[in-house]
Design a protein around this motif. Structure first.
Motif, mmCIF file in Angstrom:
data_model
loop_
_atom_site.group_PDB
_atom_site.id
_atom_site.type_symbol
_atom_site.label_atom_id
_atom_site.label_comp_id
_atom_site.label_asym_id
_atom_site.label_seq_id
_atom_site.Cartn_x
_atom_site.Cartn_y
_atom_site.Cartn_z
ATOM 1 N N PHE A 446 4.772 -6.541 11.880
ATOM 2 C CA PHE A 446 3.584 -6.704 11.052
ATOM 3 C C PHE A 446 2.345 -6.169 11.765
ATOM 4 O O PHE A 446 2.298 -6.062 12.994
ATOM 5 C CB PHE A 446 3.360 -8.181 10.717
ATOM 6 C CG PHE A 446 4.331 -8.733 9.712
ATOM 7 C CD1 PHE A 446 4.210 -8.445 8.370
ATOM 8 C CD2 PHE A 446 5.370 -9.553 10.120
ATOM 9 C CE1 PHE A 446 5.096 -8.956 7.441
ATOM 10 C CE2 PHE A 446 6.262 -10.079 9.205
ATOM 11 C CZ PHE A 446 6.126 -9.773 7.860
ATOM 12 N N ASP A 447 1.352 -5.865 10.953
ATOM 13 C CA ASP A 447 0.035 -5.539 11.481
ATOM 14 C C ASP A 447 -0.660 -6.860 11.791
ATOM 15 O O ASP A 447 -1.162 -7.547 10.891
ATOM 16 C CB ASP A 447 -0.759 -4.730 10.447
ATOM 17 C CG ASP A 447 -2.121 -4.307 10.970
ATOM 18 O OD1 ASP A 447 -2.459 -4.679 12.114
ATOM 19 O OD2 ASP A 447 -2.850 -3.610 10.240
ATOM 20 N N LEU A 448 -0.702 -7.241 13.065
ATOM 21 C CA LEU A 448 -1.212 -8.554 13.458
ATOM 22 C C LEU A 448 -2.730 -8.639 13.394
ATOM 23 O O LEU A 448 -3.299 -9.712 13.627
ATOM 24 C CB LEU A 448 -0.730 -8.899 14.872
ATOM 25 C CG LEU A 448 0.789 -8.984 15.023
ATOM 26 C CD1 LEU A 448 1.169 -9.369 16.449
ATOM 27 C CD2 LEU A 448 1.382 -9.992 14.033
ATOM 28 N N GLU A 449 -3.396 -7.533 13.079
ATOM 29 C CA GLU A 449 -4.846 -7.587 12.895
ATOM 30 C C GLU A 449 -5.211 -8.180 11.539
ATOM 31 O O GLU A 449 -6.348 -8.572 11.316
ATOM 32 C CB GLU A 449 -5.438 -6.175 13.006
ATOM 33 C CG GLU A 449 -5.232 -5.523 14.371
ATOM 34 C CD GLU A 449 -5.908 -6.316 15.485
ATOM 35 O OE1 GLU A 449 -7.010 -6.852 15.251
ATOM 36 O OE2 GLU A 449 -5.327 -6.401 16.578
ATOM 37 N N VAL A 450 -4.237 -8.229 10.628
ATOM 38 C CA VAL A 450 -4.478 -8.761 9.286
ATOM 39 C C VAL A 450 -4.419 -10.277 9.334
ATOM 40 O O VAL A 450 -3.438 -10.850 9.816
ATOM 41 C CB VAL A 450 -3.453 -8.212 8.278
ATOM 42 C CG1 VAL A 450 -3.685 -8.819 6.904
ATOM 43 C CG2 VAL A 450 -3.559 -6.695 8.209
ATOM 44 N N LYS A 451 -5.443 -10.936 8.853
ATOM 45 C CA LYS A 451 -5.496 -12.389 8.814
ATOM 46 C C LYS A 451 -5.473 -12.857 7.361
ATOM 47 O O LYS A 451 -6.025 -12.199 6.479
ATOM 48 C CB LYS A 451 -6.760 -12.917 9.502
ATOM 49 C CG LYS A 451 -6.929 -12.468 10.946
ATOM 50 C CD LYS A 451 -5.848 -13.074 11.842
ATOM 51 C CE LYS A 451 -6.062 -12.657 13.294
ATOM 52 N NZ LYS A 451 -5.012 -13.185 14.181
ATOM 53 N N GLY A 452 -4.868 -14.032 7.132
ATOM 54 C CA GLY A 452 -4.934 -14.624 5.797
ATOM 55 C C GLY A 452 -3.818 -14.167 4.888
ATOM 56 O O GLY A 452 -2.683 -14.032 5.297
ATOM 57 N N TRP A 453 -4.170 -13.875 3.618
ATOM 58 C CA TRP A 453 -3.175 -13.800 2.551
ATOM 59 C C TRP A 453 -2.834 -12.361 2.174
ATOM 60 O O TRP A 453 -3.709 -11.540 1.941
ATOM 61 C CB TRP A 453 -3.727 -14.523 1.317
ATOM 62 C CG TRP A 453 -2.733 -14.716 0.222
ATOM 63 C CD1 TRP A 453 -1.882 -15.749 0.045
ATOM 64 C CD2 TRP A 453 -2.485 -13.813 -0.865
ATOM 65 N NE1 TRP A 453 -1.121 -15.559 -1.067
ATOM 66 C CE2 TRP A 453 -1.459 -14.390 -1.648
ATOM 67 C CE3 TRP A 453 -3.011 -12.593 -1.232
ATOM 68 C CZ2 TRP A 453 -0.980 -13.787 -2.796
ATOM 69 C CZ3 TRP A 453 -2.520 -11.984 -2.372
ATOM 70 C CH2 TRP A 453 -1.523 -12.581 -3.137
ATOM 71 N N GLY A 454 -1.566 -12.033 2.134
ATOM 72 C CA GLY A 454 -1.072 -10.951 1.293
ATOM 73 C C GLY A 454 -0.850 -9.571 1.839
ATOM 74 O O GLY A 454 0.226 -9.020 1.665
ATOM 75 N N VAL A 455 -1.847 -8.976 2.495
ATOM 76 C CA VAL A 455 -1.788 -7.528 2.722
ATOM 77 C C VAL A 455 -0.750 -7.151 3.766
ATOM 78 O O VAL A 455 -0.173 -6.061 3.715
ATOM 79 C CB VAL A 455 -3.194 -7.009 3.133
ATOM 80 C CG1 VAL A 455 -3.168 -5.513 3.373
ATOM 81 C CG2 VAL A 455 -4.211 -7.354 2.057
#
Length: 540
Positions: A446-455
């Motif tokens: 996963f792209d661990l820079e993404v926080k929260g829901w969905g993307v």
């Protein structure tokens, strides 16, 4: 120019002669198959030719042998009919080309091999290569993938519903029904009459058990306009973990066999990874489903729970320990994480927590309900360094709207139905997936820079689409998303917030039920007028 015409005529004569010889060989094979043995006793297995068994036993064996010959003869007849039709079409085409004069200044057909392949079989196999049978094609986005539709012996689970079709339908159209029947018959003929290339040991004809339609477990198919239709069918005997997998392809022509293989699933462990923060009551409901399906029936799973934050951690740990004591089950791992919740981060931690080599992983949410059949589907549609499985979940609507009142809603187990007003295929969601740990790590996770829901789910899905792995996307009847109220946090980015609101709106109710809510005031006003008119008439 005359020399080119003679070359063209010679080429078509050789093609016509080749097709004619192929037809003669098939007729010869048909006669050999249909010729009975000179002595029926020669067909009996060695060691039982005496009087050890009764007359009924030998009659049963002979009847089985006769049925096999009849099935084989029927298959050869179908192939001969198809070849006759192809031969007739090629003859008409040859005659047309001979009558047609080549205009001056235009290159002959002998110089346009890319437009009309001379070898029909080579062209058909090239269509198979384009259909993502052996390797995946690199795709630009999630919208470029053509999903499969799954089916059983009596139902088809389809994504494209519009406003009239249903998520679960019987193949009522005759052409669709005949198509699936033909595919089923062809697959059974391949399994029951294996070739040497199938890699199946040839048992003695009297001893080998035949497969029937009752052994069909599941299948899926998809049609691509520029290639053809690809079929994947799976068969298994009762109480067996060994599956027969048949792949068929129809390149806008006669049905072609691609391969037939055996798939042994008895040693395939599934590591179910669940990221969690809070929602302790929902987790208890998840464990109830996990007990019934994974522990009491399948027993080839490992549960990994990645829990964020201290609040509720003690309750989750107690629930797992209680399940372990009561079920004598120890194949679980609880990973506490003192961080802000991130689904991608939780799944990444869960994947790295496994230390026993490669394993099949199922990325799951706490509000997912799955069946025993889904676990086998997960095993069948994922393969290391070859393919990943992205099932389409059936998402249930708000029971308070579906059943008129939350108190009138039946228990959760009775809500698991595929009806248009009960739920929908969540074809925009990519969170539930079956893939091997090695593929997940090789693709970069996963792209661990993404926080929260969905993307983060979509980002991982796009990585696989752009790789050489095959991505299997199809609706699955044994995978449900249970309704729960959604909260779209203000901290989300505009793209995340839009996706969250879209999911929340689609998750509430069907098109017709939402329409009833929109026009509720108008409906109530109409009912009041009708009641007033009725009362006035009764007083008069």
């Amino acid at each position: 120019m005359p020399r080119r015409g003679l070359s063209l005529q010679g080429r078509f004569r050789w093609l016509f002669l080749g097709l004619f010889l192929l037809l003669v060989l098939l007729l010869f094979a048909y006669l050999l198959e249909c010729t009975p043995p000179a002595d029926a006793s020669l067909a009996l297995p060695p060691g039982i030719a005496g009087d050890t068994y009764g007359k009924e036993y030998y009659q049963g064996l002979l009847q089985e042998q006769e049925e096999r010959h009849l099935n084989r003869a029927a298959s050869l007849k179908r192939q001969i009919a198809q070849l006759k039709q192809e031969l007739q079409e090629m003859g008409e085409k040859l005659k047309l080309m001979q009558d047609k004069k080549e205009p001056p200044g235009v290159q002959g057909l002998t110089e346009t091999k890319d437009q009309e392949p001379g070898d029909l079989l080579e062209y058909l196999h090239s269509q198979i290569d384009k259909a993502e049978v052996n390797t995946g094609a690199r795709l630009p986005s999630e919208y470029a993938l053509v999903p499969f539709e799954s089916f059983t012996s009596s139902k088809v689970y389809q994504l494209e519903m519009g406003l009239t079709r249903h998520p679960e339908e019987k193949p009522v159209r005759k052409d669709r029904r005949d198509e699936l029947v033909e595919v089923m018959e062809a697959a059974l003929d391949i399994i029951n009459n294996p070739d040497e290339e199938d890699g199946v040991e040839e048992d003695m004809p009297m001893q080998r058990q035949t497969y029937t339609e009752g052994h069909f477990t599941e299948g899926m198919y998809r049609t691509e306009r520029d290639k053809g239709t690809l079929y994947e069918l799976f068969f298994a005997k009762e109480e067996s973990s060994s599956f027969r997998h048949v792949t068929l392809f129809r390149p806008f022509g006669p049905l072609m066999k691609v391969r037939s293989t055996s798939v042994e699933t008895s040693a395939m462990i599934i590591n179910i990874i669940v990221p969690l923060a809070g929602r302790v009551d929902t987790f208890s409901q998840f464990l109830h489903n996990f007990r019934e399906v994974c522990i009491q029936q399948d027993r080839r799973v490992h549960l990994t729970v990645v829990y964020f934050g201290p609040e509720g951690l003690q309750e989750v740990e107690s629930s797992l320990e209680k399940m372990s004591r009561e079920e004598s089950f120890s194949n679980y791992t609880l990973v506490p994480v003192d961080e802000e919740f991130s689904r991608g981060r939780g799944l990444d931690i869960g994947a790295h927590a496994w230390k026993k080599g490669d394993v099949l992983m199922f990325f799951c949410d706490v509000d997912i309900h799955f069946t025993l059949e889904f676990l086998n589907t997960c095993r069948l549609h994922a393969a290391p360094n070859k393919k990943v499985f992205y099932p389409v979940v059936f998402s249930l609507y708000n029971p308070a709207i579906v059943y008129g009142n939350a108190e009138l809603a039946p228990p959760a187990e009775l809500q698991l139905i595929h009806k248009k007003d009960a739920g929908f295929w969540r074809d925009f969601g990519f969170g539930m997936t079956c893939q091997y740990r090695s593929d997940f790590l090789n693709i970069g996770g996963f792209d661990l820079e993404v926080k929260g829901w969905g993307v983060e789910d979509v980002h991982l899905y796009r990585k696989y689409l752009r790789s050489e792995l095959i991505v299997i996307r199809t609706p699955v009847s044994g995978l449900f998303h249970l309704w729960h109220e959604k909260q779209c946090a203000d901290e989300l980015t505009p793209e995340q917030y839009r996706m969250c609101i879209q999911s929340k709106a689609m998750n509430e109710a069907s098109h017709s039920h939402l329409g009833m809510l929109v026009f509720r005031d108008e409906i109530e006003a109409h009912l009041r007028k009708q009641a007033y008119k009725t009362q006035s008439k009764s007083e008069d």
